[in-house]
Design an enzyme around this catalytic site. Structure first.
Site, PDB file in Angstrom:
ATOM      1  N   CYS A 193       0.916  -0.915   0.091  1.00  0.00           N
ATOM      2  CA  CYS A 193       0.077   0.117  -0.254  1.00  0.00           C
ATOM      3  C   CYS A 193       1.049   1.182  -0.369  1.00  0.00           C
ATOM      4  CB  CYS A 193      -1.100   0.086   1.356  1.00  0.00           C
ATOM      5  SG  CYS A 193       0.148  -0.337   2.776  1.00  0.00           S
ATOM      6  N   ASN A 203       3.671  -0.474   4.457  1.00  0.00           N
ATOM      7  CA  ASN A 203       3.255  -0.646   3.494  1.00  0.00           C
ATOM      8  C   ASN A 203       4.061  -0.873   2.966  1.00  0.00           C
ATOM      9  OD1 ASN A 203       3.654  -0.394   1.181  1.00  0.00           O
ATOM     10  ND2 ASN A 203       4.519   1.610   0.535  1.00  0.00           N
ATOM     11  N   ASP A 220       0.597 -10.049   8.315  1.00  0.00           N
ATOM     12  CA  ASP A 220       2.438  -9.386   8.487  1.00  0.00           C
ATOM     13  C   ASP A 220       1.969  -8.932   9.568  1.00  0.00           C
ATOM     14  OD1 ASP A 220       0.819  -8.166   6.293  1.00  0.00           O
ATOM     15  OD2 ASP A 220       2.720  -8.408   4.975  1.00  0.00           O
TER      16      ASP A 220
END
Length: 633
Positions: free
Chosen positions: A2, A80, A105
């Protein structure tokens, strides 16, 4: 995968306003995570913390929503990237009695931090940029991965500390457009890109790879620290056969860890050593046909689809091949170049975007061969570094200057084919008697002398690379280990990884690079240098480790690289725009370039008198960015 954004303020701000500001910053990076967004806000009487993210769902599609919090809600995270060893870390935490609510994660990072503090960051094998707000310590920690695969920009104003995955979010948030950074400008016109810690903007910086920011909310101040302290490299006493087996095992293990996903996955297959090894390794461990993607060119000197087809046939993949034509870029070139948010002149970004765009129609994750050259010693420039030591010990400096004068006319080329004359000319210009040879070799645009002629005197800095020579202790890189260390921290971080991240994320595609693995990097650093570069045989140990998987001699075939004929395009479809960039009135108002020098350089290229492709393309890309940012024409 992301993108993240964040605002830390030294005043108590309205939560609604913070969310509105973050929403605007998030919208600008929507392409990085079109699946969902998330917001975190926390205020006190003396400070405010606001964090946000855009998510491209790859792992734990149902419960991986961010931000995430510890059980007591005292610690929150936005993240991210991907952590490839998260399952191993999670199992160890569970052995210690830690419980989990998700299979993501992100939660593993959070729980590992809760147990180990900032020491947790060094256990992560992956690509990442994340921020953690710890209310117990009244601090925010912002970290970036070992190689710098994921970007992180930041800036500090009187009231705010602002950070994010892409420059556009920060620039849009600031009340005024920042000035151009003198350091960033000089670096760009030497390298064709700007490595961390600089950006093109004054006072907007990039967090270096393998570092984290420790922001203290109590004092409204921050410090920057290495995640893993770089130890002196010690070469191990190991036989070539044992080393070859370790290389093979570690590469296959890395490909396996980077193929974990809850969505469709494929590979970029150029037909070179790196992508071929990655693709073949994936095919061996996959229970399904591998989706492979290649790109070719109308200009045959750039096209190498025949090599990728050999590997595709060998593993019987679902192969997708696309031929790039100049017309393919006419409508998209602005979107590609301007998405970098600062000047970026690696022309291979153009085909990288196109192959990402095509691949995104079929998969959400693609494995790449990126990093193979840096990790295993695969660049031609490593020859050049070795040659410099021999050349300067034989040829006196005065004679070298005469050779340069005589060769300048003989070796100048008219076409953008980057053949033997181009390479020899570049090599002669790079030879240096003062310890700067490798810094000259990696400078793909203007030489130091040319840069002095290109930029006005008030825009110049004396030693472009002073910061990097000191930071990485590379004042005089002499051997392959030195060259690779420079490349890891400068070229890989500032060019290769930026190119892949921005172009693939623009297509909402996640790219993963199995060779960018700390275990592999540490292994190759510990090996004798001639295991990597044996005479003139590049990537020797990697090719030996996998040669039995390919037809005889296949891994020894020469590889062009992923360039495109931009020099030809600037004499054709891009010519009118390029000529507008050198109008005398515009250059005078701009106040950056010496008019005579840049005008002659551009005109000589357009007329076909000489090939100035790399330098003129770097100028073209800069002017595209400049006009988009400051709107002068």
């Amino acid at each position: 995968m992301c993108g993240i954004n964040g605002i830390i303020s030294n005043t108590k701000k309205d939560v609604g306003q913070l969310r509105e500001d973050l929403a605007k910053m998030n919208q600008l990076i929507f392409h990085r995570g079109p699946d969902e967004d998330g917001f975190y806000t926390a205020t006190s009487e003396s400070s405010s913390v606001a964090m946000a993210m855009r998510r491209l769902s790859i792992i734990d599609l149902s419960t991986g929503k961010q931000p995430m919090y510890t059980d007591d809600n005292q610690i929150g995270i936005v993240f991210n990237g991907e952590i490839y060893n998260y399952r191993i870390l999670k199992a160890k935490l569970q052995e210690d009695g830690v419980t989990f609510k998700t299979t993501s994660d992100t939660e593993v990072i959070l729980k590992l931090y809760e147990q180990k503090g900032v020491d947790a960051f060094k256990y992560l094998d992956g690509m990442f940029a994340f921020s953690i707000h710890d209310k117990n310590k009244n601090k925010v920690f912002i970290a970036r991965d070992f190689f710098g695969e994921k970007p992180l920009y930041y800036t500090k104003t009187k009231t705010d500390f602002v950070y994010g995955s892409e420059l556009k979010s920060l620039v849009n948030y600031l009340p005024n457009k920042p000035d151009i950074s003198k350091e960033g400008l000089n670096l760009y016109f030497r390298l064709t890109y700007i490595p961390a810690p600089y950006s093109i903007y004054q006072d907007i910086l990039k967090l270096p790879c393998n570092h984290f920011i420790d922001f203290d909310l109590s004092s409204d101040s921050f410090s920057i620290h290495e995640i893993e302290k770089q130890q002196p490299i010690v070469k191990q006493d190991i036989s070539f056969e044992d080393a070859k087996k370790q290389v093979r095992d570690e590469v296959i293990k890395s490909v396996e860890s980077r193929s974990i996903a809850d969505v469709s996955l494929g590979t970029f297959l150029s037909g070179g050593v790196d992508s071929s090894v990655v693709t073949h390794s994936l095919a061996e461990i996959s229970s399904e046909k591998v989706e492979t993607f290649s790109i070719g060119f109308e200009k045959k000197t750039y096209d190498e689809t025949d090599k990728s087809q050999v590997v595709a046939n060998l593993i019987n993949s679902n192969h997708h091949e696309f031929i790039v034509r100049e017309d393919d870029f006419r409508n998209g070139i602005d979107d590609i170049l301007l998405n970098f948010d600062e000047p970026f002149a690696d022309s291979s970004a153009l085909p990288t975007y196109l192959v990402s765009k095509h691949a995104s129609d079929y998969v959400k994750v693609a494995l790449t061969g990126d990093g193979g050259d840096e990790v295993f010693g695969g660049y031609n420039k490593y020859y050049m570094g070795k040659l410099n030591n021999k050349y300067t010990s034989i040829v006196p400096k005065g004679i070298h200057k005469q050779i340069l004068k005589l060769s300048s006319g003989l070796l100048n080329t008219k076409d953008d084919n980057r053949g033997k004359r181009f390479k020899l000319n570049r090599l002669l210009k790079a030879f240096n008697y003062d310890g700067n040879q490798y810094w000259n070799i990696i400078s793909l645009a203007f030489t130091d002398q040319e840069k002095m002629q290109l930029l006005k005197s008030n825009r110049l800095i004396e030693d472009t690379f002073a910061e990097f020579k000191t930071r990485y202790n590379q004042h005089n890189p002499k051997n392959l280990t030195d060259f690779r260390m420079v490349d890891k921290n400068v070229s890989l971080e500032g060019d290769m990884l930026v190119k892949v991240d921005r172009t693939s994320m623009l297509c909402s595609l996640e790219c993963r690079a199995p060779f960018l693995n700390k275990a592999i990097w540490n292994l190759t650093n510990s090996l004798p240098e001639d295991y990597l570069l044996k005479g003139w045989n590049k990537k020797y140990i990697l090719k030996e480790a996998f040669k039995d998987k390919f037809p005889p001699g296949f891994l020894e075939k020469s590889k062009q690289g992923f360039g495109v004929p931009v020099g030809d395009w600037m004499r054709a479809s891009l010519k009118p725009e390029l000529e507008s960039f050198i109008k005398p009135k515009f250059l005078e108002t701009q106040g950056i370039f010496n008019e005579n020098f840049i005008s002659n350089l551009v005109k000589n290229h357009i007329s076909g008198k000489e090939d100035n492709s790399l330098r003129v393309w770097s100028f073209y890309a800069f002017q595209k960015w400049y006009l988009n940012t400051y709107s002068m024409l």
